[in-house]
Design a protein around this motif. Sequence first.
Motif, PDB file in Angstrom:
ATOM      1  N   TYR A   1      11.514  19.533 -40.191  1.00 45.89           N
ATOM      2  CA  TYR A   1      12.929  19.567 -40.506  1.00 45.89           C
ATOM      3  C   TYR A   1      13.495  18.157 -40.578  1.00 45.89           C
ATOM      4  O   TYR A   1      13.135  17.290 -39.790  1.00 45.89           O
ATOM      5  CB  TYR A   1      13.692  20.382 -39.457  1.00 45.89           C
ATOM      6  CG  TYR A   1      13.298  21.830 -39.485  1.00 45.89           C
ATOM      7  CD1 TYR A   1      13.851  22.692 -40.431  1.00 45.89           C
ATOM      8  CD2 TYR A   1      12.346  22.335 -38.604  1.00 45.89           C
ATOM      9  CE1 TYR A   1      13.471  24.026 -40.483  1.00 45.89           C
ATOM     10  CE2 TYR A   1      11.968  23.665 -38.657  1.00 45.89           C
ATOM     11  CZ  TYR A   1      12.532  24.505 -39.605  1.00 45.89           C
ATOM     12  OH  TYR A   1      12.147  25.805 -39.661  1.00 45.89           O
ATOM     13  N   GLY A   2      14.431  17.973 -41.514  1.00 45.60           N
ATOM     14  CA  GLY A   2      15.006  16.652 -41.710  1.00 45.60           C
ATOM     15  C   GLY A   2      15.978  16.251 -40.620  1.00 45.60           C
ATOM     16  O   GLY A   2      16.190  15.066 -40.392  1.00 45.60           O
ATOM     17  N   ILE A   3      16.595  17.227 -39.956  1.00 45.60           N
ATOM     18  CA  ILE A   3      17.558  16.899 -38.921  1.00 45.60           C
ATOM     19  C   ILE A   3      16.835  16.487 -37.638  1.00 45.60           C
ATOM     20  O   ILE A   3      15.905  17.161 -37.191  1.00 45.60           O
ATOM     21  CB  ILE A   3      18.512  18.083 -38.644  1.00 45.60           C
ATOM     22  CG1 ILE A   3      19.555  17.681 -37.602  1.00 45.60           C
ATOM     23  CG2 ILE A   3      17.764  19.329 -38.236  1.00 45.60           C
ATOM     24  CD1 ILE A   3      20.650  18.709 -37.414  1.00 45.60           C
ATOM     25  N   THR A   4      17.223  15.363 -37.073  1.00 44.58           N
ATOM     26  CA  THR A   4      16.604  14.875 -35.844  1.00 44.58           C
ATOM     27  C   THR A   4      17.458  15.263 -34.652  1.00 44.58           C
ATOM     28  O   THR A   4      18.600  15.722 -34.783  1.00 44.58           O
ATOM     29  CB  THR A   4      16.472  13.344 -35.879  1.00 44.58           C
ATOM     30  OG1 THR A   4      17.790  12.778 -35.892  1.00 44.58           O
ATOM     31  CG2 THR A   4      15.691  12.888 -37.096  1.00 44.58           C
ATOM     32  N   LEU A   5      16.905  15.037 -33.477  1.00 42.06           N
ATOM     33  CA  LEU A   5      17.641  15.287 -32.241  1.00 42.06           C
ATOM     34  C   LEU A   5      18.917  14.450 -32.209  1.00 42.06           C
ATOM     35  O   LEU A   5      19.989  14.943 -31.830  1.00 42.06           O
ATOM     36  CB  LEU A   5      16.753  14.974 -31.036  1.00 42.06           C
ATOM     37  CG  LEU A   5      17.395  15.048 -29.651  1.00 42.06           C
ATOM     38  CD1 LEU A   5      17.921  16.453 -29.375  1.00 42.06           C
ATOM     39  CD2 LEU A   5      16.387  14.638 -28.577  1.00 42.06           C
ATOM     40  N   GLU A   6      18.814  13.190 -32.604  1.00 46.85           N
ATOM     41  CA  GLU A   6      19.982  12.302 -32.592  1.00 46.85           C
ATOM     42  C   GLU A   6      21.056  12.797 -33.558  1.00 46.85           C
ATOM     43  O   GLU A   6      22.252  12.784 -33.233  1.00 46.85           O
ATOM     44  CB  GLU A   6      19.560  10.872 -32.951  1.00 46.85           C
ATOM     45  CG  GLU A   6      18.737  10.163 -31.893  1.00 46.85           C
ATOM     46  CD  GLU A   6      17.268  10.595 -31.868  1.00 46.85           C
ATOM     47  OE1 GLU A   6      16.850  11.375 -32.784  1.00 46.85           O
ATOM     48  OE2 GLU A   6      16.546  10.175 -30.957  1.00 46.85           O
ATOM     49  N   GLU A   7      20.642  13.244 -34.742  1.00 49.04           N
ATOM     50  CA  GLU A   7      21.607  13.757 -35.714  1.00 49.04           C
ATOM     51  C   GLU A   7      22.269  15.032 -35.217  1.00 49.04           C
ATOM     52  O   GLU A   7      23.470  15.255 -35.430  1.00 49.04           O
ATOM     53  CB  GLU A   7      20.918  13.997 -37.053  1.00 49.04           C
ATOM     54  CG  GLU A   7      20.533  12.707 -37.773  1.00 49.04           C
ATOM     55  CD  GLU A   7      19.604  12.945 -38.929  1.00 49.04           C
ATOM     56  OE1 GLU A   7      19.507  12.051 -39.791  1.00 49.04           O
ATOM     57  OE2 GLU A   7      18.956  14.018 -38.996  1.00 49.04           O
ATOM     58  N   HIS A   8      21.493  15.868 -34.553  1.00 51.35           N
ATOM     59  CA  HIS A   8      22.038  17.094 -33.960  1.00 51.35           C
ATOM     60  C   HIS A   8      23.133  16.757 -32.947  1.00 51.35           C
ATOM     61  O   HIS A   8      24.229  17.334 -32.981  1.00 51.35           O
ATOM     62  CB  HIS A   8      20.907  17.867 -33.289  1.00 51.35           C
ATOM     63  CG  HIS A   8      21.357  19.007 -32.440  1.00 51.35           C
ATOM     64  ND1 HIS A   8      22.015  20.113 -32.946  1.00 51.35           N
ATOM     65  CD2 HIS A   8      21.242  19.211 -31.090  1.00 51.35           C
ATOM     66  CE1 HIS A   8      22.286  20.952 -31.956  1.00 51.35           C
ATOM     67  NE2 HIS A   8      21.840  20.427 -30.839  1.00 51.35           N
ATOM     68  N   GLU A   9      22.860  15.788 -32.099  1.00 48.99           N
ATOM     69  CA  GLU A   9      23.845  15.386 -31.103  1.00 48.99           C
ATOM     70  C   GLU A   9      25.086  14.792 -31.766  1.00 48.99           C
ATOM     71  O   GLU A   9      26.229  15.067 -31.358  1.00 48.99           O
ATOM     72  CB  GLU A   9      23.228  14.376 -30.139  1.00 48.99           C
ATOM     73  CG  GLU A   9      24.166  13.955 -29.017  1.00 48.99           C
ATOM     74  CD  GLU A   9      23.484  13.074 -27.992  1.00 48.99           C
ATOM     75  OE1 GLU A   9      24.140  12.728 -26.987  1.00 48.99           O
ATOM     76  OE2 GLU A   9      22.297  12.730 -28.185  1.00 48.99           O
ATOM     77  N   GLN A  10      24.888  13.977 -32.792  1.00 49.76           N
ATOM     78  CA  GLN A  10      26.016  13.364 -33.504  1.00 49.76           C
ATOM     79  C   GLN A  10      26.901  14.418 -34.154  1.00 49.76           C
ATOM     80  O   GLN A  10      28.142  14.314 -34.135  1.00 49.76           O
ATOM     81  CB  GLN A  10      25.501  12.375 -34.549  1.00 49.76           C
ATOM     82  CG  GLN A  10      24.894  11.107 -33.962  1.00 49.76           C
ATOM     83  CD  GLN A  10      24.115  10.306 -34.984  1.00 49.76           C
ATOM     84  OE1 GLN A  10      24.149  10.604 -36.189  1.00 49.76           O
ATOM     85  NE2 GLN A  10      23.404   9.281 -34.532  1.00 49.76           N
TER      86      GLN A  10
END
Length: 406
Positions: free
Chosen positions: A74-83
């Motif tokens: 998946y393109g979404i990372t943990l950091e992007e999820h948090e953001q």
Amino acid sequence: MQQIWHELLSWWQSLSGTEQKFLGFLVTVMTLIVALISSYGSKFVKRSNTVKQTTNSGDTITGGTHIDRQNNYYGITLEEHEQRLKRRETEIRAELEQAHAAGRRVLETELRAIEQQLQDTAASYQDLIADLTARIAQLETLRGEFADALLDRAIEALQQGETEKADNLFQQIEDEGEGAIKSIAEATFQRGKIAEDAIRYTDALERYENAIRLQPDNALYLNEAGNLHLKFANYKKAIEYFELALAGYIKTHGEDHSNVATIRNNQGSAWHSLGEYQKATNYYEQALASNLKTYGENHPDVALNRNNLGEAYRQLSEYPKSIDYYEQALVTNLKIHGEDHPDVAINRNNLGLAWYALGEHQKAIEYLEPALVTVEQFLGNNHPNTQAARANLDAVRAALNASQKK
């Protein structure tokens, strides 16, 4: 992890003034569990968790337990999820300043959901990836219902975390369905899931209920609508949807299936919130029996069911039975999570309340103290719930000192 902050409010409103002065912060509920439970702030875990989706063959699609900071699929990372969560949190706080009463209720429910996810972003990211995996697997089983090129683009957008693009593509499927009820319903449902992922619950519920109008016997759609009604404290409506979903899942899977157990736990949570504690225990017991057959002793859902049973029996003033269930839940969560985890703190907090109700102040303190340490670790020293938990512990200590002076 079935909707903890939301359950605190419902529980708090049910307490007497004396109980409110003493308790302030405490205990666990969702899921929904909920559920729904995962987090701090209510007496019983009402986990309103989403029932796992299945393929047409009945196989359950689940995610793995290891979370990489960059998921390879998946393109979404943990950091992007948090953001994304933090951006939505900022939006909601701004909207709350202008909202009227009805709108505030929805926004506050959404804000509690974000706060819960931000307490453990790795866990909420894991849930997101597992849910996306299930949704994409379900979409793959529907090839032939959609134009392949359009479906491929929608799946790719979901995989890359391009939610707005995915939503537009599913809307295109809705618009071009030309009477293909199944594909239109699924596209509408997928748009609901995108809205729920974005913590836009009013939009999500509208789309789930539109999907149900197209396919009224779809147990997955019914359960998702029930979960959101549970979040919104529309308990009777939630029960209505859960009953219909339960009938569908029993017909498809039989009695002892994880989806059936999850819905029964959520039914128990809804009845619990309505003050029907004996009825709630019946659903919790059935969920527990099923999950023990499916998973054995050391599983989060088993701990969840036992915690919920403990809370229901505490409400019925059956404190020894309540303590027994809480202790079993604590043992399981310690094995799974170790000492420093919200679920462990919830179990200890609940045990403290039960022992306090029996007048065992020292015993209550032995559980409330480590619960507070974990709350401070996750929420910080200055969070209102941390301050309330600290004040509650101080109150129990004061009660103990007063009893010793007699």
